[in-house]
Design an enzyme around this catalytic site. Sequence first.
Site, PDB file in Angstrom:
ATOM      1  N   ASN A 102       2.487   3.811  11.467  1.00  0.00           N
ATOM      2  CA  ASN A 102       1.400   4.163  12.400  1.00  0.00           C
ATOM      3  C   ASN A 102       2.112   3.445  13.695  1.00  0.00           C
ATOM      4  O   ASN A 102       2.789   2.521  13.538  1.00  0.00           O
ATOM      5  CB  ASN A 102      -0.008   4.211  12.345  1.00  0.00           C
ATOM      6  N   HIS A 142      -3.655   0.785  -4.355  1.00  0.00           N
ATOM      7  CA  HIS A 142      -3.178  -0.330  -4.950  1.00  0.00           C
ATOM      8  C   HIS A 142      -3.462  -0.149  -6.584  1.00  0.00           C
ATOM      9  O   HIS A 142      -4.571  -0.165  -6.938  1.00  0.00           O
ATOM     10  CB  HIS A 142      -3.705  -1.811  -4.345  1.00  0.00           C
ATOM     11  N   HIS A 157      -6.694   4.457   7.471  1.00  0.00           N
ATOM     12  CA  HIS A 157      -6.086   3.873   6.234  1.00  0.00           C
ATOM     13  C   HIS A 157      -5.484   5.139   5.490  1.00  0.00           C
ATOM     14  O   HIS A 157      -4.284   5.326   5.277  1.00  0.00           O
ATOM     15  CB  HIS A 157      -7.334   3.347   5.350  1.00  0.00           C
ATOM     16  N   TYR A 182      -7.799 -10.223   3.205  1.00  0.00           N
ATOM     17  CA  TYR A 182      -8.996  -9.667   3.692  1.00  0.00           C
ATOM     18  C   TYR A 182      -9.992  -9.012   2.526  1.00  0.00           C
ATOM     19  O   TYR A 182     -11.075  -8.785   2.601  1.00  0.00           O
ATOM     20  CB  TYR A 182      -8.823  -8.401   4.721  1.00  0.00           C
ATOM     21  N   GLU A 183      -9.276  -9.224   1.298  1.00  0.00           N
ATOM     22  CA  GLU A 183     -10.144  -8.952   0.158  1.00  0.00           C
ATOM     23  C   GLU A 183     -11.072 -10.119  -0.283  1.00  0.00           C
ATOM     24  O   GLU A 183     -11.872  -9.987  -1.083  1.00  0.00           O
ATOM     25  CB  GLU A 183      -9.445  -8.482  -1.025  1.00  0.00           C
ATOM     26  N   HIS A 217      -4.539  -9.266  -1.013  1.00  0.00           N
ATOM     27  CA  HIS A 217      -4.990  -9.449   0.313  1.00  0.00           C
ATOM     28  C   HIS A 217      -5.806 -10.630   0.472  1.00  0.00           C
ATOM     29  O   HIS A 217      -6.932 -10.545  -0.017  1.00  0.00           O
ATOM     30  CB  HIS A 217      -5.260  -7.938   1.222  1.00  0.00           C
ATOM     31  N   ALA A 248       3.181  -1.923   4.376  1.00  0.00           N
ATOM     32  CA  ALA A 248       2.995  -1.258   5.541  1.00  0.00           C
ATOM     33  C   ALA A 248       2.851  -1.940   7.013  1.00  0.00           C
ATOM     34  O   ALA A 248       2.185  -3.005   6.765  1.00  0.00           O
ATOM     35  CB  ALA A 248       1.721  -0.432   5.304  1.00  0.00           C
ATOM     36  N   SER A 274       0.827  -1.356   0.134  1.00  0.00           N
ATOM     37  CA  SER A 274       0.004   0.133   0.109  1.00  0.00           C
ATOM     38  C   SER A 274       0.905   1.197  -0.050  1.00  0.00           C
ATOM     39  O   SER A 274       1.613   1.369   0.882  1.00  0.00           O
ATOM     40  CB  SER A 274      -0.900   0.256   1.230  1.00  0.00           C
ATOM     41  N   MET A 301      -1.050  -6.626   7.722  1.00  0.00           N
ATOM     42  CA  MET A 301      -2.146  -7.563   7.091  1.00  0.00           C
ATOM     43  C   MET A 301      -1.510  -8.285   5.945  1.00  0.00           C
ATOM     44  O   MET A 301      -2.338  -9.022   5.161  1.00  0.00           O
ATOM     45  CB  MET A 301      -3.455  -6.900   6.735  1.00  0.00           C
ATOM     46  N   SER A 302      -0.290  -8.388   5.645  1.00  0.00           N
ATOM     47  CA  SER A 302       0.235  -9.248   4.498  1.00  0.00           C
ATOM     48  C   SER A 302       1.272  -9.925   4.758  1.00  0.00           C
ATOM     49  O   SER A 302       1.835 -10.488   5.926  1.00  0.00           O
ATOM     50  CB  SER A 302       0.230  -8.176   3.520  1.00  0.00           C
TER      51      SER A 302
HETATM   52  N1  HPA Z   1      -1.960  -2.797  11.936  1.00  0.00           N
HETATM   53  C1  HPA Z   1      -2.135  -3.592  10.935  1.00  0.00           C
HETATM   54  N2  HPA Z   1      -1.797  -3.456   9.517  1.00  0.00           N
HETATM   55  C2  HPA Z   1      -1.300  -2.294   9.392  1.00  0.00           C
HETATM   56  C3  HPA Z   1      -1.113  -1.260  10.498  1.00  0.00           C
HETATM   57  C4  HPA Z   1      -1.586  -1.504  11.508  1.00  0.00           C
HETATM   58  O1  HPA Z   1      -1.255  -0.934  12.731  1.00  0.00           O
HETATM   59  N3  HPA Z   1      -0.464  -0.197   9.917  1.00  0.00           N
HETATM   60  C5  HPA Z   1      -0.569  -0.293   8.665  1.00  0.00           C
HETATM   61  N4  HPA Z   1      -0.790  -1.645   8.255  1.00  0.00           N
END
Ligand code: HPA
Length: 277
Positions: free
Chosen positions: A235, A61, A247, A85-86, A83, A113, A30, A211-212
């Site tokens: 973050n 994406h 996001h 989750y998609e 992903h 990320a 991302s 998440m990946s």
């Molecule tokens: N959690 C999960 N996935 C992420 C995060 C997070 O804090 N930041 C970027 N991708």
Amino acid sequence: MPLTMAEVMQVIQRYAPKGFVPKIGMILGSGLSALAEQISNPVSIPYQAIPGLQSGSIVGHASLLVMGYLGEVPVVCLRGRLHLYEGVSYEAIRILVRIVKNLGCNIFIVTGAAGSMREEAKAGDLMMITDHINFHPGNPLVGPNDESIGPRFVAMENAYDNGLQEVMVAAATKLNILLHKGVYISTLGPSFETPAEIRAFKQWGADAVGMSVVPEVIIARHCGMRVACVAAITNAAAGLSKEKLSHEGTLQFGEIAARKLTKLIPEFIKGASALYF
Ligand code: HPA
């Protein structure tokens, strides 16, 4: 009838420049696609044109397989990932990663990320991943095993290749880019974690959450590619800062990290190719 890799590769080869054999593959997460713009003489294939792949659907994406050169080195870049989750299947992620191997790559760079669970690793920083905890509700190798691709039981001890880690550290040092090291834990998403989950993950020894990454690394190790992985810290993980998780926020800090990655990865590729090719 399940799709065979031979059928997939037939389509890829239709697009690929004649005789093109990439040495290094990479997947960009991302907001990290700026690196793909540095690729010279690019030939792009939209994921939709590749049998077995759906297009990644979320903002940030642009799903393209890009073949070309970074410096002198022929590379293939997966710009945009699929992903879980998609709702995409592990099969689609297997196809994507195995295309890289089948084109000829033995080194696979994974980027993504992540949220940081470490005080000193701030939004906009980079963290080299040295190990992972698979907290996804599955494993991408479940199902019949094709021994011609890799073994049934895959060792994961050196999943994040020690030699490539040294090359990455050397590249970061040369460019004066701060590079943290840490363990990545994968969650399914798409919801972010709760503060309680983050406290638990910290106790398990995780430093970054995303998440990946993990499915791709397992698939890459199964087919024998050496893996290097850098997470863009976007973050502080849930409950560790006053900032609200979003996001949009991850994209904003992803951009800052992406600028560093766009310098770091070409330098890494230079170092890796001097050492391994
Ligand atoms: N959690 C999960 N996935 C992420 C995060 C997070 O804090 N930041 C970027 N991708």
